[in-house]
Design a protein around this motif. Structure first.
Motif, PDB file in Angstrom:
ATOM      1  N   LYS A 129     -11.730  63.125 -56.783  1.00  0.00           N
ATOM      2  CA  LYS A 129     -12.048  61.883 -57.739  1.00  0.00           C
ATOM      3  C   LYS A 129     -12.623  60.945 -57.505  1.00  0.00           C
ATOM      4  O   LYS A 129     -13.465  59.719 -57.850  1.00  0.00           O
ATOM      5  N   GLU A 130     -13.139  60.875 -56.267  1.00  0.00           N
ATOM      6  CA  GLU A 130     -13.855  59.905 -55.937  1.00  0.00           C
ATOM      7  C   GLU A 130     -15.103  60.149 -54.342  1.00  0.00           C
ATOM      8  O   GLU A 130     -14.512  61.563 -53.873  1.00  0.00           O
ATOM      9  N   GLY A 131     -15.992  59.222 -54.518  1.00  0.00           N
ATOM     10  CA  GLY A 131     -16.627  60.136 -53.342  1.00  0.00           C
ATOM     11  C   GLY A 131     -16.885  61.264 -52.879  1.00  0.00           C
ATOM     12  O   GLY A 131     -17.217  61.733 -53.726  1.00  0.00           O
ATOM     13  N   LEU A 132     -17.142  61.488 -51.686  1.00  0.00           N
ATOM     14  CA  LEU A 132     -17.464  63.019 -51.420  1.00  0.00           C
ATOM     15  C   LEU A 132     -16.613  64.064 -51.378  1.00  0.00           C
ATOM     16  O   LEU A 132     -16.733  64.953 -51.542  1.00  0.00           O
ATOM     17  N   GLY A 133     -15.349  63.663 -52.324  1.00  0.00           N
ATOM     18  CA  GLY A 133     -14.609  64.444 -52.376  1.00  0.00           C
ATOM     19  C   GLY A 133     -15.139  65.043 -54.198  1.00  0.00           C
ATOM     20  O   GLY A 133     -14.989  66.090 -54.192  1.00  0.00           O
ATOM     21  N   ARG A 134     -15.571  64.077 -54.418  1.00  0.00           N
ATOM     22  CA  ARG A 134     -15.926  64.634 -56.187  1.00  0.00           C
ATOM     23  C   ARG A 134     -16.995  65.177 -56.257  1.00  0.00           C
ATOM     24  O   ARG A 134     -17.254  66.418 -57.560  1.00  0.00           O
ATOM     25  N   LYS A 135     -16.981  65.284 -55.412  1.00  0.00           N
ATOM     26  CA  LYS A 135     -18.852  66.270 -54.582  1.00  0.00           C
ATOM     27  C   LYS A 135     -18.288  67.853 -54.038  1.00  0.00           C
ATOM     28  O   LYS A 135     -19.346  68.584 -54.300  1.00  0.00           O
ATOM     29  N   PHE A 136     -17.506  67.884 -53.580  1.00  0.00           N
ATOM     30  CA  PHE A 136     -17.109  69.563 -53.382  1.00  0.00           C
ATOM     31  C   PHE A 136     -15.575  70.046 -53.595  1.00  0.00           C
ATOM     32  O   PHE A 136     -15.701  71.331 -53.810  1.00  0.00           O
ATOM     33  N   LEU A 137     -14.861  69.356 -54.191  1.00  0.00           N
ATOM     34  CA  LEU A 137     -13.329  69.329 -54.044  1.00  0.00           C
ATOM     35  C   LEU A 137     -13.050  70.003 -55.948  1.00  0.00           C
ATOM     36  O   LEU A 137     -12.664  69.208 -56.437  1.00  0.00           O
ATOM     37  N   SER A 138     -13.645  70.983 -55.663  1.00  0.00           N
ATOM     38  CA  SER A 138     -13.150  71.626 -57.199  1.00  0.00           C
ATOM     39  C   SER A 138     -11.882  72.093 -57.258  1.00  0.00           C
ATOM     40  O   SER A 138     -11.636  72.474 -56.151  1.00  0.00           O
ATOM     41  N   PRO A 139     -11.241  72.297 -58.525  1.00  0.00           N
ATOM     42  CA  PRO A 139     -10.075  72.770 -58.418  1.00  0.00           C
ATOM     43  C   PRO A 139      -9.448  73.798 -57.588  1.00  0.00           C
ATOM     44  O   PRO A 139      -8.760  74.059 -57.429  1.00  0.00           O
ATOM     45  N   GLN A 140     -10.563  75.168 -57.385  1.00  0.00           N
ATOM     46  CA  GLN A 140     -10.099  75.804 -56.624  1.00  0.00           C
ATOM     47  C   GLN A 140     -10.182  75.458 -54.790  1.00  0.00           C
ATOM     48  O   GLN A 140      -9.492  76.731 -54.632  1.00  0.00           O
ATOM     49  N   LEU A 141     -11.138  74.683 -54.960  1.00  0.00           N
ATOM     50  CA  LEU A 141     -11.455  74.223 -53.504  1.00  0.00           C
ATOM     51  C   LEU A 141      -9.866  74.371 -52.937  1.00  0.00           C
ATOM     52  O   LEU A 141      -9.504  73.553 -51.743  1.00  0.00           O
ATOM     53  N   ILE A 142      -9.144  72.888 -53.964  1.00  0.00           N
ATOM     54  CA  ILE A 142      -7.852  72.027 -54.025  1.00  0.00           C
ATOM     55  C   ILE A 142      -7.235  73.313 -54.081  1.00  0.00           C
ATOM     56  O   ILE A 142      -6.200  73.138 -52.842  1.00  0.00           O
ATOM     57  N   ASN A 143      -6.459  74.432 -54.578  1.00  0.00           N
ATOM     58  CA  ASN A 143      -5.693  75.581 -54.110  1.00  0.00           C
ATOM     59  C   ASN A 143      -6.251  76.242 -52.961  1.00  0.00           C
ATOM     60  O   ASN A 143      -5.116  76.647 -52.277  1.00  0.00           O
ATOM     61  N   GLU A 144      -7.269  76.142 -52.498  1.00  0.00           N
ATOM     62  CA  GLU A 144      -7.406  77.234 -51.219  1.00  0.00           C
ATOM     63  C   GLU A 144      -7.166  76.041 -49.745  1.00  0.00           C
ATOM     64  O   GLU A 144      -6.566  76.534 -49.056  1.00  0.00           O
ATOM     65  N   PHE A 145      -7.468  74.589 -50.198  1.00  0.00           N
ATOM     66  CA  PHE A 145      -7.174  74.150 -48.729  1.00  0.00           C
ATOM     67  C   PHE A 145      -5.986  73.322 -49.107  1.00  0.00           C
ATOM     68  O   PHE A 145      -5.474  73.214 -47.942  1.00  0.00           O
ATOM     69  N   ALA A 146      -4.700  73.536 -50.205  1.00  0.00           N
ATOM     70  CA  ALA A 146      -3.636  72.513 -50.465  1.00  0.00           C
ATOM     71  C   ALA A 146      -2.485  74.244 -49.726  1.00  0.00           C
ATOM     72  O   ALA A 146      -1.553  74.292 -49.279  1.00  0.00           O
ATOM     73  N   LEU A 147      -2.779  75.299 -49.940  1.00  0.00           N
ATOM     74  CA  LEU A 147      -2.594  76.251 -49.410  1.00  0.00           C
ATOM     75  C   LEU A 147      -2.739  76.819 -47.831  1.00  0.00           C
ATOM     76  O   LEU A 147      -2.373  77.737 -46.983  1.00  0.00           O
ATOM     77  N   ASP A 148      -3.853  76.327 -47.368  1.00  0.00           N
ATOM     78  CA  ASP A 148      -3.996  76.263 -46.012  1.00  0.00           C
ATOM     79  C   ASP A 148      -3.519  74.977 -44.366  1.00  0.00           C
ATOM     80  O   ASP A 148      -4.771  74.313 -44.890  1.00  0.00           O
ATOM     81  N   LYS A 149      -2.899  74.662 -44.022  1.00  0.00           N
ATOM     82  CA  LYS A 149      -2.667  74.448 -43.173  1.00  0.00           C
ATOM     83  C   LYS A 149      -4.300  73.626 -41.996  1.00  0.00           C
ATOM     84  O   LYS A 149      -4.277  72.564 -42.035  1.00  0.00           O
ATOM     85  N   ASN A 150      -4.524  74.481 -42.130  1.00  0.00           N
ATOM     86  CA  ASN A 150      -5.743  74.863 -41.163  1.00  0.00           C
ATOM     87  C   ASN A 150      -7.195  73.795 -41.584  1.00  0.00           C
ATOM     88  O   ASN A 150      -7.808  73.021 -41.285  1.00  0.00           O
ATOM     89  N   LEU A 151      -7.385  74.416 -42.917  1.00  0.00           N
ATOM     90  CA  LEU A 151      -7.857  73.857 -43.662  1.00  0.00           C
ATOM     91  C   LEU A 151      -7.631  72.131 -44.036  1.00  0.00           C
ATOM     92  O   LEU A 151      -8.846  71.438 -44.053  1.00  0.00           O
ATOM     93  N   GLN A 152      -6.892  71.858 -44.420  1.00  0.00           N
ATOM     94  CA  GLN A 152      -6.548  70.401 -44.176  1.00  0.00           C
ATOM     95  C   GLN A 152      -6.703  69.547 -42.934  1.00  0.00           C
ATOM     96  O   GLN A 152      -7.143  68.668 -43.076  1.00  0.00           O
ATOM     97  N   PHE A 153      -6.874  70.276 -41.950  1.00  0.00           N
ATOM     98  CA  PHE A 153      -7.029  69.754 -40.548  1.00  0.00           C
ATOM     99  C   PHE A 153      -8.621  69.136 -40.230  1.00  0.00           C
ATOM    100  O   PHE A 153      -8.880  68.261 -39.616  1.00  0.00           O
TER     101      PHE A 153
END
Length: 221
Positions: A122-146
């Motif tokens: 909802k803000e800053g850099l996240g608003r530029k690249f975190l689409s709903p699809q990408l949120i799902n990908e990152f939420a399911l992958d601990k390595n991506l979160q790191f």
């Protein structure tokens, strides 16, 4: 060495700045004054950057109050003269925050990760690249979160690196008054530390971009 380090920090900062949506005019405005990029990037995170300044101002003792942030550009001499202990203390504080964040992420579940990522979107850099699809990908992958954690801490490392190195840009121009590196200079005394942090920032951005490219290819198939 200080000149090469300053250039490495400057170019890396500008790469992060481009990721945030900076234009050529923005880059020209920053020139060698690296902290300018962060003032722009953090405009959408005003409360964050003010909290950051208030927390760490004891190490940069001339920050009398948070509103002095932009005045830091007029304090090149003081910034260039930070002691070894001041520089080490700044990075020690950031390192402690990094470890706490990684520990928190390591123990968070998918639902918790989605909540955090949704807020970031909802803000800053996240608003530029975190689409709903990408949120799902990152939420399911601990390595991506790191990867995201590393990108964030790298941004903070670069902010501190920019503050302590941008006054040294003048060392590239012999016609200007040069810094006397024969004295006990904080940056010179902990050059290995600041080089390590710069390399971390470069690597974090490279990994992030590689991961984003792979995810976009996967989602496009």
């Amino acid at each position: 060495a200080s000149s090469d380090l300053q250039q490495a920090v400057e170019k890396t900062t500008k790469a992060y700045y481009v990721l945030s949506g900076a234009t050529l005019d923005d880059l020209h405005d920053v020139n060698h004054i690296t902290p300018k990029a962060f003032f722009k990037m953090f405009e959408e995170h005003e409360s964050f950057i003010l909290d950051f300044c208030l927390k760490y101002r004891k190490m940069l003792k001339y920050w009398k109050k948070s509103e002095d942030l932009k005045n830091i550009l007029t304090r090149k001499k003081e910034l260039a003269g930070l002691t070894k202990e001041e520089i080490q203390s700044l990075f020690a504080l950031l390192d402690a925050g990094y470890e706490k964040t990684r520990h928190k992420i390591a123990n968070i579940g998918v639902i918790g990760a989605k909540q955090i990522l949704t807020q970031l979107s909802k803000e800053g850099l996240g608003r530029k690249f975190l689409s709903p699809q990408l949120i799902n990908e990152f939420a399911l992958d601990k390595n991506l979160q790191f990867v995201l954690v590393d990108l964030f801490i790298a941004l903070l490392y670069l902010y501190v690196l920019g503050l302590i190195t941008f006054p040294h840009a003048q060392s590239r121009y012999p016609e200007k008054q040069l810094i006397d590196y024969r004295s006990n200079y904080g940056l010179s005394e902990c050059i290995d530390l600041v080089v390590t942090k710069t390399e971390f920032a470069i690597t974090s951005l490279e990994i992030f971009l590689q991961k984003m490219t792979s995810i976009k290819v996967k989602l496009a198939v």
